[in-house]
Write a protein that holds these residues in place. Structure first.
Motif, PDB file in Angstrom:
ATOM      1  N   ARG A 227      39.669  52.990  31.940  1.00 45.72           N
ATOM      2  CA  ARG A 227      40.068  53.084  33.343  1.00 45.72           C
ATOM      3  C   ARG A 227      41.190  52.125  33.707  1.00 45.72           C
ATOM      4  O   ARG A 227      41.705  52.173  34.818  1.00 45.72           O
ATOM      5  CB  ARG A 227      38.850  52.836  34.233  1.00 45.72           C
ATOM      6  CG  ARG A 227      37.833  53.979  34.087  1.00 45.72           C
ATOM      7  CD  ARG A 227      36.516  53.680  34.769  1.00 45.72           C
ATOM      8  NE  ARG A 227      35.550  54.708  34.419  1.00 45.72           N
ATOM      9  CZ  ARG A 227      34.244  54.572  34.574  1.00 45.72           C
ATOM     10  NH1 ARG A 227      33.744  53.457  35.069  1.00 45.72           N
ATOM     11  NH2 ARG A 227      33.427  55.543  34.232  1.00 45.72           N
ATOM     12  N   VAL A 228      41.580  51.259  32.764  1.00 48.36           N
ATOM     13  CA  VAL A 228      42.694  50.363  33.056  1.00 48.36           C
ATOM     14  C   VAL A 228      44.024  51.100  33.050  1.00 48.36           C
ATOM     15  O   VAL A 228      45.065  50.524  33.354  1.00 48.36           O
ATOM     16  CB  VAL A 228      42.754  49.185  32.059  1.00 48.36           C
ATOM     17  CG1 VAL A 228      41.490  48.382  32.113  1.00 48.36           C
ATOM     18  CG2 VAL A 228      43.038  49.665  30.646  1.00 48.36           C
TER      19      VAL A 228
ATOM     20  N   THR B 121      43.041  43.661  46.372  1.00 46.06           N
ATOM     21  CA  THR B 121      42.937  42.443  45.558  1.00 46.06           C
ATOM     22  C   THR B 121      41.965  42.654  44.401  1.00 46.06           C
ATOM     23  O   THR B 121      42.225  42.237  43.257  1.00 46.06           O
ATOM     24  CB  THR B 121      42.464  41.264  46.420  1.00 46.06           C
ATOM     25  OG1 THR B 121      43.422  41.031  47.463  1.00 46.06           O
ATOM     26  CG2 THR B 121      42.319  39.994  45.590  1.00 46.06           C
ATOM     27  N   TYR B 122      40.849  43.302  44.676  1.00 48.59           N
ATOM     28  CA  TYR B 122      39.843  43.583  43.659  1.00 48.59           C
ATOM     29  C   TYR B 122      40.407  44.475  42.550  1.00 48.59           C
ATOM     30  O   TYR B 122      40.192  44.223  41.354  1.00 48.59           O
ATOM     31  CB  TYR B 122      38.633  44.259  44.318  1.00 48.59           C
ATOM     32  CG  TYR B 122      37.611  44.811  43.356  1.00 48.59           C
ATOM     33  CD1 TYR B 122      36.772  43.965  42.644  1.00 48.59           C
ATOM     34  CD2 TYR B 122      37.477  46.191  43.172  1.00 48.59           C
ATOM     35  CE1 TYR B 122      35.829  44.472  41.762  1.00 48.59           C
ATOM     36  CE2 TYR B 122      36.536  46.704  42.299  1.00 48.59           C
ATOM     37  CZ  TYR B 122      35.716  45.848  41.592  1.00 48.59           C
ATOM     38  OH  TYR B 122      34.792  46.359  40.721  1.00 48.59           O
ATOM     39  N   ILE B 123      41.154  45.503  42.937  1.00 50.96           N
ATOM     40  CA  ILE B 123      41.751  46.404  41.958  1.00 50.96           C
ATOM     41  C   ILE B 123      42.722  45.636  41.066  1.00 50.96           C
ATOM     42  O   ILE B 123      42.739  45.795  39.837  1.00 50.96           O
ATOM     43  CB  ILE B 123      42.468  47.572  42.655  1.00 50.96           C
ATOM     44  CG1 ILE B 123      41.450  48.516  43.313  1.00 50.96           C
ATOM     45  CG2 ILE B 123      43.347  48.341  41.675  1.00 50.96           C
ATOM     46  CD1 ILE B 123      40.567  49.262  42.341  1.00 50.96           C
TER      47      ILE B 123
ATOM     48  N   LEU C 191      34.010  41.438  47.475  1.00 53.38           N
ATOM     49  CA  LEU C 191      35.243  41.791  46.787  1.00 53.38           C
ATOM     50  C   LEU C 191      36.241  40.640  46.814  1.00 53.38           C
ATOM     51  O   LEU C 191      37.018  40.447  45.876  1.00 53.38           O
ATOM     52  CB  LEU C 191      35.880  43.031  47.432  1.00 53.38           C
ATOM     53  CG  LEU C 191      35.128  44.350  47.299  1.00 53.38           C
ATOM     54  CD1 LEU C 191      35.888  45.460  47.980  1.00 53.38           C
ATOM     55  CD2 LEU C 191      34.889  44.683  45.838  1.00 53.38           C
ATOM     56  N   GLU C 192      36.224  39.878  47.878  1.00 50.70           N
ATOM     57  CA  GLU C 192      37.144  38.740  47.989  1.00 50.70           C
ATOM     58  C   GLU C 192      36.754  37.606  47.054  1.00 50.70           C
ATOM     59  O   GLU C 192      37.572  36.764  46.742  1.00 50.70           O
ATOM     60  CB  GLU C 192      37.181  38.239  49.435  1.00 50.70           C
ATOM     61  CG  GLU C 192      37.847  39.218  50.388  1.00 50.70           C
ATOM     62  CD  GLU C 192      37.721  38.776  51.843  1.00 50.70           C
ATOM     63  OE1 GLU C 192      36.803  37.988  52.132  1.00 50.70           O
ATOM     64  OE2 GLU C 192      38.527  39.239  52.661  1.00 50.70           O
TER      65      GLU C 192
ATOM     66  N   ASP D 119      52.897  37.531  34.435  1.00 52.81           N
ATOM     67  CA  ASP D 119      52.750  37.839  35.862  1.00 52.81           C
ATOM     68  C   ASP D 119      52.209  39.250  36.081  1.00 52.81           C
ATOM     69  O   ASP D 119      52.645  39.971  36.968  1.00 52.81           O
ATOM     70  CB  ASP D 119      54.070  37.656  36.599  1.00 52.81           C
ATOM     71  CG  ASP D 119      55.147  38.620  36.116  1.00 52.81           C
ATOM     72  OD1 ASP D 119      54.958  39.237  35.044  1.00 52.81           O
ATOM     73  OD2 ASP D 119      56.169  38.771  36.804  1.00 52.81           O
ATOM     74  N   ALA D 120      51.243  39.636  35.269  1.00 50.32           N
ATOM     75  CA  ALA D 120      50.697  40.997  35.334  1.00 50.32           C
ATOM     76  C   ALA D 120      50.156  41.332  36.710  1.00 50.32           C
ATOM     77  O   ALA D 120      50.389  42.423  37.232  1.00 50.32           O
ATOM     78  CB  ALA D 120      49.596  41.170  34.287  1.00 50.32           C
ATOM     79  N   ARG D 121      49.430  40.395  37.324  1.00 51.97           N
ATOM     80  CA  ARG D 121      48.791  40.705  38.603  1.00 51.97           C
ATOM     81  C   ARG D 121      49.833  40.944  39.699  1.00 51.97           C
ATOM     82  O   ARG D 121      49.682  41.865  40.514  1.00 51.97           O
ATOM     83  CB  ARG D 121      47.841  39.586  39.029  1.00 51.97           C
ATOM     84  CG  ARG D 121      46.994  39.956  40.233  1.00 51.97           C
ATOM     85  CD  ARG D 121      45.979  38.878  40.564  1.00 51.97           C
ATOM     86  NE  ARG D 121      45.051  38.676  39.467  1.00 51.97           N
ATOM     87  CZ  ARG D 121      44.073  37.769  39.489  1.00 51.97           C
ATOM     88  NH1 ARG D 121      43.933  36.975  40.547  1.00 51.97           N
ATOM     89  NH2 ARG D 121      43.259  37.640  38.462  1.00 51.97           N
TER      90      ARG D 121
END
Length: 200
Positions: A8-9, A102-104, A199-200, A58-60
């Motif tokens: 799912r990534v 943010t969670y995703i 989630l936060e 810096d993937a995120r």
């Protein structure tokens, strides 16, 4: 929260293209072509970015930008909560949408770029509900060489295409997180607001 499956990534894409006003039959055909080009462009960009992400770490940040540009984040936030969305006031809805994004990013970014460099081929485009287009692709998995079906649902938001769902091996992003979040909400007395804090 349950773990995120490696397959799912692969959930993401980037790009945008405007649509002109045309007769319904022509518009449908043109949007199918636009949706296909949108996914192909997004995949090409992700593959090009993969090496830079590995070097820079810096993937995120990059993933967050792609998600904001490519996905219909408002529709996704509504869909993963289902009927519980209407139980939230506007401020709570806004907070949940931000927490969900943010969670995703936390869940998918690093591992996504591990797989982003893998070959992906568009095999078909098909009409879907509500004027959406289903872009069917196959991803060649690293190591095994097996091909995994990844089907992107593309909708028109304003004048631009946006991803409204994606299914890996038949399991959709919306369904996965809707079931996951429903369990969390139930475990917290049915209070959808508490999910945001988790989630936060």
């Amino acid at each position: 929260m349950t773990g995120v499956s490696r397959r799912r990534v692969l959930v993401l894409a980037a790009g945008a293209m405007a649509l002109a006003a045309m007769p319904a039959v022509v518009l449908a055909a043109d949007f199918a072509a636009t949706a296909r080009q949108f996914i192909e462009s997004a995949v090409a960009q992700a593959r090009a970015d993969a090496a830079q992400v590995k070097a820079s770490g810096d993937a995120r940040t990059r993933f967050t930008r792609i998600f904001a540009q490519s996905f219909d984040d408002d529709a996704l936030a509504r869909a993963v909560l289902g009927s519980r969305w209407n139980a939230l006031n506007p401020a709570q809805q806004r907070d949940f949408r931000a927490a969900f994004e943010t969670y995703i990013a936390k869940s998918y970014a690093d591992r996504f770029y591990t797989y982003a460099g893998q070959p992906m081929t568009v095999v078909a485009t098909e009409p879907a509900a509500d004027g959406r287009v289903l872009v069917r692709t196959r991803v060649t998995m690293p190591g095994s060489g097996n091909q995994t079906p990844v089907d992107w649902q593309v909708s028109q938001v304003g004048s631009e295409p946006r991803i409204s769902d994606v299914a890996i091996d038949g399991v959709s992003l919306i369904r996965t997180h809707r079931d996951e979040f429903a369990s969390v909400i139930q475990a917290n007395g049915g209070d959808a607001g508490k999910l945001t804090a988790l989630l936060e």
